[in-house]
Every structure is written in C-alpha cells, then in structure tokens.
Write a protein that holds these residues in place. Structure first.
Motif, PDB file in Angstrom:
ATOM      1  N   CYS A   1      41.698  87.616  42.054  1.00  0.00           N
ATOM      2  CA  CYS A   1      40.960  88.196  40.920  1.00  0.00           C
ATOM      3  C   CYS A   1      39.588  87.549  40.768  1.00  0.00           C
ATOM      4  CB  CYS A   1      41.758  88.062  39.626  1.00  0.00           C
ATOM      5  SG  CYS A   1      43.210  89.129  39.544  1.00  0.00           S
ATOM      6  N   LEU A   2      39.539  86.221  40.903  1.00  0.00           N
ATOM      7  CA  LEU A   2      38.260  85.523  40.810  1.00  0.00           C
ATOM      8  C   LEU A   2      37.312  85.962  41.921  1.00  0.00           C
ATOM      9  CD1 LEU A   2      39.378  81.886  39.854  1.00  0.00           C
ATOM     10  CD2 LEU A   2      38.108  83.516  38.435  1.00  0.00           C
ATOM     11  N   TYR A   3      37.854  86.140  43.119  1.00  0.00           N
ATOM     12  CA  TYR A   3      37.043  86.606  44.242  1.00  0.00           C
ATOM     13  C   TYR A   3      36.494  87.999  43.952  1.00  0.00           C
ATOM     14  CZ  TYR A   3      35.706  88.193  48.884  1.00  0.00           C
ATOM     15  OH  TYR A   3      35.011  88.695  49.942  1.00  0.00           O
ATOM     16  N   GLU A   4      37.331  88.898  43.444  1.00  0.00           N
ATOM     17  CA  GLU A   4      36.889  90.254  43.110  1.00  0.00           C
ATOM     18  C   GLU A   4      35.809  90.233  42.035  1.00  0.00           C
ATOM     19  OE1 GLU A   4      40.225  92.719  42.093  1.00  0.00           O
ATOM     20  OE2 GLU A   4      41.160  92.465  44.062  1.00  0.00           O
ATOM     21  N   ILE A   5      35.970  89.377  41.040  1.00  0.00           N
ATOM     22  CA  ILE A   5      34.963  89.267  39.977  1.00  0.00           C
ATOM     23  C   ILE A   5      33.638  88.771  40.559  1.00  0.00           C
ATOM     24  CG2 ILE A   5      34.327  87.939  37.918  1.00  0.00           C
ATOM     25  CD1 ILE A   5      37.274  88.146  37.051  1.00  0.00           C
ATOM     26  N   GLN A   6      33.714  87.782  41.460  1.00  0.00           N
ATOM     27  CA  GLN A   6      32.495  87.290  42.096  1.00  0.00           C
ATOM     28  C   GLN A   6      31.813  88.390  42.895  1.00  0.00           C
ATOM     29  OE1 GLN A   6      33.969  83.963  44.340  1.00  0.00           O
ATOM     30  NE2 GLN A   6      33.784  82.517  42.628  1.00  0.00           N
ATOM     31  N   GLN A   7      32.614  89.192  43.607  1.00  0.00           N
ATOM     32  CA  GLN A   7      32.056  90.291  44.387  1.00  0.00           C
ATOM     33  C   GLN A   7      31.392  91.324  43.471  1.00  0.00           C
ATOM     34  OE1 GLN A   7      31.735  90.514  47.749  1.00  0.00           O
ATOM     35  NE2 GLN A   7      32.449  88.406  47.642  1.00  0.00           N
ATOM     36  N   ARG A   8      32.023  91.634  42.362  1.00  0.00           N
ATOM     37  CA  ARG A   8      31.450  92.588  41.405  1.00  0.00           C
ATOM     38  C   ARG A   8      30.175  92.033  40.786  1.00  0.00           C
ATOM     39  NH1 ARG A   8      37.149  94.506  38.770  1.00  0.00           N
ATOM     40  NH2 ARG A   8      37.705  95.940  40.454  1.00  0.00           N
ATOM     41  N   ASP A   9      30.183  90.741  40.468  1.00  0.00           N
ATOM     42  CA  ASP A   9      28.972  90.123  39.932  1.00  0.00           C
ATOM     43  C   ASP A   9      27.830  90.207  40.939  1.00  0.00           C
ATOM     44  OD1 ASP A   9      30.139  89.495  37.530  1.00  0.00           O
ATOM     45  OD2 ASP A   9      30.506  87.371  38.015  1.00  0.00           O
ATOM     46  N   LEU A  10      28.130  89.940  42.189  1.00  0.00           N
ATOM     47  CA  LEU A  10      27.127  90.040  43.241  1.00  0.00           C
ATOM     48  C   LEU A  10      26.592  91.468  43.341  1.00  0.00           C
ATOM     49  CD1 LEU A  10      25.613  88.694  45.581  1.00  0.00           C
ATOM     50  CD2 LEU A  10      27.541  89.276  47.046  1.00  0.00           C
TER      51      LEU A  10
END
Length: 166
Positions: A31-40
């Motif tokens: 989930c944290l990885y997905e959030i980072q990807q969305r933020d990017l």
C-alpha cells in the motif's frame, strides 16, 4: 504464557497471529509503495499542468500583443482613409467646373503623387491588417488547444487525486 511457565513457541494461536502480522506488514508495504507511485504520478501531472499554464500565459501574451497591433493598424488605416477622403474631394473640385484663382506663393493642394502614396500605404496597411487578423485567428486556435490540454490535465489530476484519496 511466558510468566506461567508455558512454552509459547508451540502455541498455534500465537503462530497464527505472527503469520497475520507478517501478512499485514507485507500488505502495508504494498500500500505504501502504491501511494508513493500515485504521489509520483500526481507530481508529474502537476509539472505538466504547470507547463501548460505557463504556455497558456505565453500564448495569451502573444494574443494580447497581436490584438494591440491589430487595433493600432486598424486605427492607422482609418486615419489614413480619413486623410485621403478630404484630399480626393478637394481634387475633384479642382478638376471640376469650379476653378479658383490662387495667388502666387499660396499654399497648394497636395499633389496626386502624395495622395497616391497615401492610398498605396493604406492598401499595404489593409494587407498587413489581414495578415494580423489571420495571426489572431491562429493564436486563438492555439489558445483553444492549450485550454483543452490544460482541462484534460486538470481532469487527469483530479482523477489521480480521487484515486489517491481512496
């Protein structure tokens, strides 16, 4: 259980809890990885949006400049036409049946060469006016395209923000 002197490593409920904990940590990492990807992705969209806004500003400035040039050219053209009309009227009177004696050294009417040059300049200004109007149309089309791109980027940004909120 450790205080009671029982062996905790053999307890199946503890083993199950540890497995669930590991599974939840793994899920949390995803989930944290997905959030980072969305933020990017949001940052990239924001950068694109900023670029489109800057381009729009440039195009708007160009459009204002061309519009001002167009107004100035139109005003100059009208002024030249107004200057040429009275001269043509005076020339018509001078060539007509009415003839007036003019004292030597008195101011003379403008020569036909001057009037012809002003008419030629008015024609050139009209041609330039048409060119400027065409530029305005092209810049208006370009501005409309930029507006469409900006709206699409804003929509994509909104969708990305909605996804990030979910």
């Amino acid at each position: 259980m450790a205080l009671a002197g029982k062996d905790v490593s053999d307890d199946p409920s503890l083993t199950q809890l540890q497995a669930e904990r590991t599974q939840l940590q793994s899920h949390l990492q995803r989930c944290l990885y997905e959030i980072q990807q969305r933020d990017l992705h949001c940052q990239q969209l924001n950068a694109k949006l900023q670029q489109v806004v800057e381009e729009k500003g440039g195009v708007s400035a160009q459009l204002r400049a061309v519009s001002q040039t167009l107004r100035d050219t139109q005003n100059r053209c009208y002024w030249l036409e107004n200057q040429a009309l009275p001269n043509q009227h005076h020339q018509g009177l001078a060539k007509g049946a009415l003839s007036v004696e003019v004292a030597p050294g008195a101011p003379q009417e403008r020569s036909s060469a001057v009037v012809d040059m002003e008419a030629l300049e008015a024609g050139e200004l009209r041609t330039r006016l048409v060119e400027v109007e065409q530029s305005v149309v092209q810049l208006s089309d370009s501005l409309a395209e930029e507006r469409t791109r900006r709206e699409a980027a804003e929509e994509a940004l909104g969708l990305a923000e909605d996804r990030a909120k979910r």
